[in-house]
Enzyme design. Structure first.
Site, PDB file in Angstrom:
ATOM      1  N   SER A 145       0.868  -1.175   0.000  1.00 30.92           N
ATOM      2  CA  SER A 145       0.000   0.000   0.000  1.00 30.92           C
ATOM      3  C   SER A 145       0.904   1.223   0.000  1.00 30.92           C
ATOM      4  O   SER A 145       2.089   1.122   0.356  1.00 30.92           O
ATOM      5  CB  SER A 145      -0.870  -0.001   1.270  1.00 30.92           C
ATOM      6  OG  SER A 145      -1.466   1.261   1.494  1.00 30.92           O
ATOM      7  N   TYR A 158      -1.888   0.117  10.693  1.00 37.04           N
ATOM      8  CA  TYR A 158      -1.865  -0.343   9.306  1.00 37.04           C
ATOM      9  C   TYR A 158      -0.562   0.047   8.631  1.00 37.04           C
ATOM     10  O   TYR A 158       0.043  -0.749   7.905  1.00 37.04           O
ATOM     11  CB  TYR A 158      -3.061   0.248   8.562  1.00 37.04           C
ATOM     12  CG  TYR A 158      -3.219  -0.240   7.138  1.00 37.04           C
ATOM     13  CD1 TYR A 158      -3.413  -1.592   6.858  1.00 37.04           C
ATOM     14  CD2 TYR A 158      -3.190   0.658   6.073  1.00 37.04           C
ATOM     15  CE1 TYR A 158      -3.561  -2.035   5.563  1.00 37.04           C
ATOM     16  CE2 TYR A 158      -3.345   0.220   4.765  1.00 37.04           C
ATOM     17  CZ  TYR A 158      -3.530  -1.128   4.515  1.00 37.04           C
ATOM     18  OH  TYR A 158      -3.677  -1.568   3.218  1.00 37.04           O
TER      19      TYR A 158
END
Length: 259
Positions: A145, A158
């Site tokens: 990501s 995250y």
């Protein structure tokens, strides 16, 4: 003058890929794209009903397994390798849990994200790496990501998990020098899928929809799947080490143009 180019290495007649997290979103889109490109695909996820629907739609093989389970991954590796060579592993299973600041974030959320994004990727990669090497032209794709490259408020857990997952890719590439295996990192920014934000916010649809509110054309799951298949279909001496992609409206993890 005609240039004499070196002959390309022989390519197997049938390429075979394993895609984790294949029951929805980017994983399902990747299965569709690979099948359309002529690959045999083993779609892996926890939800049997969704996998059955994907198999009926695409002709992919399916395997119900949880990448956070040692036993499931051992079974996955045994069943997949028994079915023939493995040429690509797309480590797509992952996700975010919560968006609380560091001071108040839940340890269980962090633990869950590390178990899924980091250790899940590690488990499946370790289990299938011998088969990928043995194929003579293997690929390991790690779906990280833009959170693996920067940070943002409320994203601590995250971000930490995706940074750790990225290091699996960067380190493994170094460790496989001289082996016939490429290691590819795909790092998407804002992707509007049916479940990512909904899962992050514990099923709160209003919060999930607000993530994309006013954004002109976030990435789609198919956009990312297209990038995955592009990297896998380059000549095998070409390694796309890292591909970072965002919608035009997003210029960083914290700056997004909204109407």
């Amino acid at each position: 003058m005609t240039q004499n180019l070196p002959a390309s290495p022989a390519v197997p007649e049938q390429l075979r890929a394993v895609v984790t997290g294949a029951s929805s979103g980017i994983g399902a889109a990747t299965v569709r794209r690979l099948r359309a490109a002529g690959w045999d695909v083993v779609a892996v996820a926890r939800r049997a009903d969704r996998l059955a629907a994907l198999a009926a739609e695409t002709g992919a093989s399916v395997l119900v397994a949880d990448v956070t389970s040692d036993d499931d991954v051992a079974r996955l590796a045994a069943e997949v390798t028994a079915g023939g060579p493995v040429h690509a592993l797309v480590n797509n299973a992952g996700g975010a849990q919560g968006a609380a600041p560091i001071a108040s974030s839940a340890l269980e959320d962090w633990r869950g994200m590390f178990e899924l994004n980091v250790l899940g990727t590690l488990r499946v990669t370790q289990a299938l790496l011998p088969a990928l090497v043995a194929s003579g032209r293997g690929d390991v794709v790690v779906m990280t990501s833009t959170a693996a490259h920067d940070t943002y408020p409320g994203g601590g857990g995250y971000v930490a998990a995706k940074h750790a997952e990225r290091q699996i890719a960067t380190t493994l590439r170094l460790e496989l020098i001289g082996q016939p295996v490429r290691v590819i990192e795909i790092a998407p920014g804002m992707v509007a899928t049916e479940e990512f934000s909904l899962n992050r916010f514990g099923g709160d649809a209003a919060k999930a929809e607000a993530v994309y509110a006013g954004v002109d054309a976030p990435l789609t799951a198919d956009d990312v799947a297209d990038a995955v298949v592009w990297t896998l279909t380059r000549p095998h001496h070409v390694n796309i080490d890292q591909l970072v992609m965002r919608p035009r409206a997003q210029v960083s993890n914290t700056q997004v143009a909204r109407a």
